[in-house]
Each structure stands twice: as structure tokens, then as C-alpha cells.
Design a protein around this motif. Sequence first.
Motif: not given
Length: 81
Positions: A56-74
Amino acid sequence: MKKLEYNGQRNICGDRVRMERARRRMTQARLAAKMQTRGVDIEQDAISRIESGDRLVTDYELRAFAAIFDTTIEDLLEPEG
């Protein structure tokens, strides 16, 4: 009993995380290190399990992935392709 799978996966962003990481030629260990600098305590093996859909991926992990990859959560939640 809780159902923790969707279409046989425990997350829907693992494929996109793998694709974005590979596109940047980043190792799983380097991604884990970048996550840790953002305050997310995660190891390389957890990244591997996320990418394979086994964790599973937590909401805060998803937010960090998006920031690192310079993309959106969507974008991380969209199917690969």
C-alpha cells in the motif's frame, strides 16, 4: 474483512512510480534516499514492493513521490501509457 486490493494490486501508482523513476535513471535506493530527505521513512525494499503492487502507498508517500518527480498526484494515479 477489509479488501486491500484493487485488480490484484495493493496500489494503483506503482507502475507510474517505476516508470517515472526509470525515466530519470534513478535507482530504488536513490529514490528512497530522496524520500527520506522529505521526511518519509522508507527503504529500497519498500520502493520495490510499491512498484510491484505488493505494498500500500500512504497519502504522504504519494505526495512525496509527486514532488520528487515534479508531477501531480493525479498523474501518478493514471494508468501507464
